[in-house]
Design a protein around this motif. Structure first.
Motif, mmCIF file in Angstrom:
data_model
loop_
_atom_site.group_PDB
_atom_site.id
_atom_site.type_symbol
_atom_site.label_atom_id
_atom_site.label_comp_id
_atom_site.label_asym_id
_atom_site.label_seq_id
_atom_site.Cartn_x
_atom_site.Cartn_y
_atom_site.Cartn_z
ATOM 1 N N PHE A 4 0.842 -1.206 0.000
ATOM 2 C CA PHE A 4 0.000 0.000 0.000
ATOM 3 C C PHE A 4 0.874 1.252 0.000
ATOM 4 N N GLN A 5 0.555 2.182 -0.905
ATOM 5 C CA GLN A 5 1.314 3.426 -1.011
ATOM 6 C C GLN A 5 0.415 4.664 -0.946
ATOM 7 N N TYR A 6 -0.856 4.493 -1.274
ATOM 8 C CA TYR A 6 -1.774 5.618 -1.337
ATOM 9 C C TYR A 6 -2.787 5.469 -0.207
ATOM 10 N N PHE A 7 -2.939 6.527 0.568
ATOM 11 C CA PHE A 7 -3.760 6.462 1.779
ATOM 12 C C PHE A 7 -4.753 7.615 1.788
ATOM 13 N N MET A 8 -5.990 7.300 2.045
ATOM 14 C CA MET A 8 -7.035 8.294 2.016
ATOM 15 C C MET A 8 -7.910 8.224 3.258
ATOM 16 N N TRP A 9 -8.468 9.345 3.602
ATOM 17 C CA TRP A 9 -9.493 9.423 4.640
ATOM 18 C C TRP A 9 -10.747 10.020 4.011
ATOM 19 N N TYR A 10 -11.861 9.351 4.253
ATOM 20 C CA TYR A 10 -13.144 9.830 3.787
ATOM 21 C C TYR A 10 -14.019 10.150 4.995
ATOM 22 N N ARG A 11 -14.866 11.144 4.833
ATOM 23 C CA ARG A 11 -15.869 11.481 5.840
ATOM 24 C C ARG A 11 -17.226 11.184 5.228
ATOM 25 N N GLN A 12 -18.052 10.494 5.982
ATOM 26 C CA GLN A 12 -19.384 10.157 5.491
ATOM 27 C C GLN A 12 -20.426 10.573 6.504
ATOM 28 N N TYR A 13 -21.208 11.560 6.130
ATOM 29 C CA TYR A 13 -22.331 11.960 6.957
ATOM 30 C C TYR A 13 -23.469 10.967 6.740
ATOM 31 N N SER B 157 -20.101 19.716 13.823
ATOM 32 C CA SER B 157 -20.253 19.419 12.395
ATOM 33 C C SER B 157 -19.269 18.350 11.915
ATOM 34 N N ASP B 158 -18.297 17.997 12.753
ATOM 35 C CA ASP B 158 -17.377 16.906 12.415
ATOM 36 C C ASP B 158 -17.980 15.536 12.720
ATOM 37 N N SER B 159 -19.139 15.522 13.357
ATOM 38 C CA SER B 159 -19.786 14.251 13.684
ATOM 39 C C SER B 159 -20.152 13.519 12.399
ATOM 40 N N ALA B 160 -19.570 12.352 12.222
ATOM 41 C CA ALA B 160 -19.724 11.588 10.981
ATOM 42 C C ALA B 160 -18.995 10.265 11.156
ATOM 43 N N THR B 161 -19.079 9.442 10.137
ATOM 44 C CA THR B 161 -18.256 8.224 10.090
ATOM 45 C C THR B 161 -17.022 8.518 9.249
ATOM 46 N N TYR B 162 -15.861 8.153 9.762
ATOM 47 C CA TYR B 162 -14.596 8.381 9.066
ATOM 48 C C TYR B 162 -14.049 7.042 8.594
ATOM 49 N N LEU B 163 -13.817 6.962 7.304
ATOM 50 C CA LEU B 163 -13.335 5.732 6.679
ATOM 51 C C LEU B 163 -11.913 5.931 6.196
ATOM 52 N N CYS B 164 -11.027 5.029 6.559
ATOM 53 C CA CYS B 164 -9.700 5.034 5.940
ATOM 54 C C CYS B 164 -9.758 4.130 4.709
ATOM 55 N N ILE C 295 -8.962 -0.320 -0.790
ATOM 56 C CA ILE C 295 -9.406 -1.177 0.298
ATOM 57 C C ILE C 295 -9.813 -0.283 1.458
ATOM 58 N N PHE C 296 -11.030 -0.486 1.957
ATOM 59 C CA PHE C 296 -11.585 0.380 2.992
ATOM 60 C C PHE C 296 -11.535 -0.280 4.357
ATOM 61 N N GLY C 297 -11.372 0.561 5.378
ATOM 62 C CA GLY C 297 -11.637 0.133 6.742
ATOM 63 C C GLY C 297 -13.135 0.131 6.977
ATOM 64 N N THR C 298 -13.539 -0.350 8.133
ATOM 65 C CA THR C 298 -14.967 -0.461 8.432
ATOM 66 C C THR C 298 -15.576 0.867 8.840
ATOM 67 N N GLY D 118 -24.600 0.561 8.287
ATOM 68 C CA GLY D 118 -23.609 0.452 9.350
ATOM 69 C C GLY D 118 -22.350 -0.280 8.974
ATOM 70 N N GLN D 119 -22.178 -0.560 7.703
ATOM 71 C CA GLN D 119 -20.988 -1.305 7.284
ATOM 72 C C GLN D 119 -20.168 -0.501 6.284
ATOM 73 N N SER D 120 -18.995 -1.024 5.969
ATOM 74 C CA SER D 120 -18.124 -0.342 5.037
ATOM 75 C C SER D 120 -18.536 -0.641 3.596
ATOM 76 N N LEU D 121 -17.704 -0.231 2.671
ATOM 77 C CA LEU D 121 -18.033 -0.326 1.251
ATOM 78 C C LEU D 121 -17.498 -1.624 0.650
ATOM 79 N N THR D 122 -18.326 -2.261 -0.152
ATOM 80 C CA THR D 122 -17.931 -3.466 -0.872
ATOM 81 C C THR D 122 -17.941 -3.163 -2.363
ATOM 82 N N LEU D 123 -16.822 -3.409 -3.022
ATOM 83 C CA LEU D 123 -16.726 -3.156 -4.448
ATOM 84 C C LEU D 123 -17.488 -4.219 -5.219
ATOM 85 N N ILE D 124 -18.412 -3.780 -6.078
ATOM 86 C CA ILE D 124 -19.164 -4.702 -6.921
ATOM 87 C C ILE D 124 -18.380 -4.965 -8.207
#
Lengths: 113, 113
Positions: free
Chosen positions: A30-39, A82-89, A102-105, B40-46
């Protein structure tokens, strides 16, 4: 063992606190790392993007990558309700169709006013 | 960044029917993807939607159930065929721009009765 591990939380903090969100991974490619915010009831929004190791800062947000420990973090300073959300790596090994993201939970964060 | 829209935003369908979800990107992108997100779950690639050729499906997903089209660089459709209640989920369109930055649409909430 999952490729990417993330504590699902929930994490509850008071307004103004520093928040630390973390992910560990097992694939050294893994070389590329991202953080997503999901309201709630919205699609994921790209928050931070980092290539390889090091730190990246954007306003109140700092992303850190430690490839030697296979550990990434997202810090939120002066947290707001307003930062209340789900954060996905998310992470990938590189460009091209075979290198999927590849996502975290996800970690559910609640910032209490 | 790419702005992605999806139609419909939500739908309630009867089992045995099919639904086609449309995804439009406001700029040309290198790759487009379809994901599923259970509550309540993470993302699954289709699958990865390939322009002008058959989509590339992930393990557990087949073309007969989830046919995908991508006639040009900014548009794709996902059909959920012969639906059952187990198909109730959020379906997300995603697009990759440049090397690795990947953006998501707002999602389509599907409920199958």
């Amino acid at each position: 063992q999952k490729e990417v591990e993330q504590d699902p939380g929930p994490l509850s903090v008071p307004e103004g606190a520093i928040v630390s969100l973390n992910c560990t991974y097992s694939n050294s490619a893994f070389q590329y790392f991202m953080w997503y915010r999901q309201y709630s009831r919205k699609g994921p929004e790209l928050l931070m993007y980092t290539y390889s190791s090091g730190n990246k800062e954007d306003g109140r947000f700092t992303a850190q990558v430690d490839k030697s420990s296979k550990y990434i973090s997202l810090f939120i300073r002066d947290s707001q309700p307003s930062d209340s959300a789900t954060y996905l790596c998310a992470m990938s090994a590189g460009g091209g169709a075979t290198n999927k993201l590849i996502f975290g939970t996800g970690t559910l964060l609640a910032v209490q006013p | 960044s790419a702005v992605i829209s999806q139609k419909p935003s939500r739908d309630i369908c009867q089992r045995g029917t099919s639904l086609t979800i449309q995804c439009q990107v406001d700029s040309q992108v290198t790759m487009m993807f379809w994901y599923r997100q259970q509550p309540g779950q993470s993302l699954t690639l289709i699958a990865t939607a390939n322009q002008g050729s058959e989509a590339t499906y992930e393990s557990g997903f087949v073309i007969d159930k989830f046919p995908i089209s991508r006639p040009n660089l900014t548009f794709s459709t996902l059909t959920v065929s012969n639906m059952s209640p187990e198909d109730s989920s959020i379906y997300l369109c995603s697009a990759r721009q440049g090397a690795e930055t990947q953006y998501f649409g707002p999602g389509t909430r599907l409920l199958v009765l």
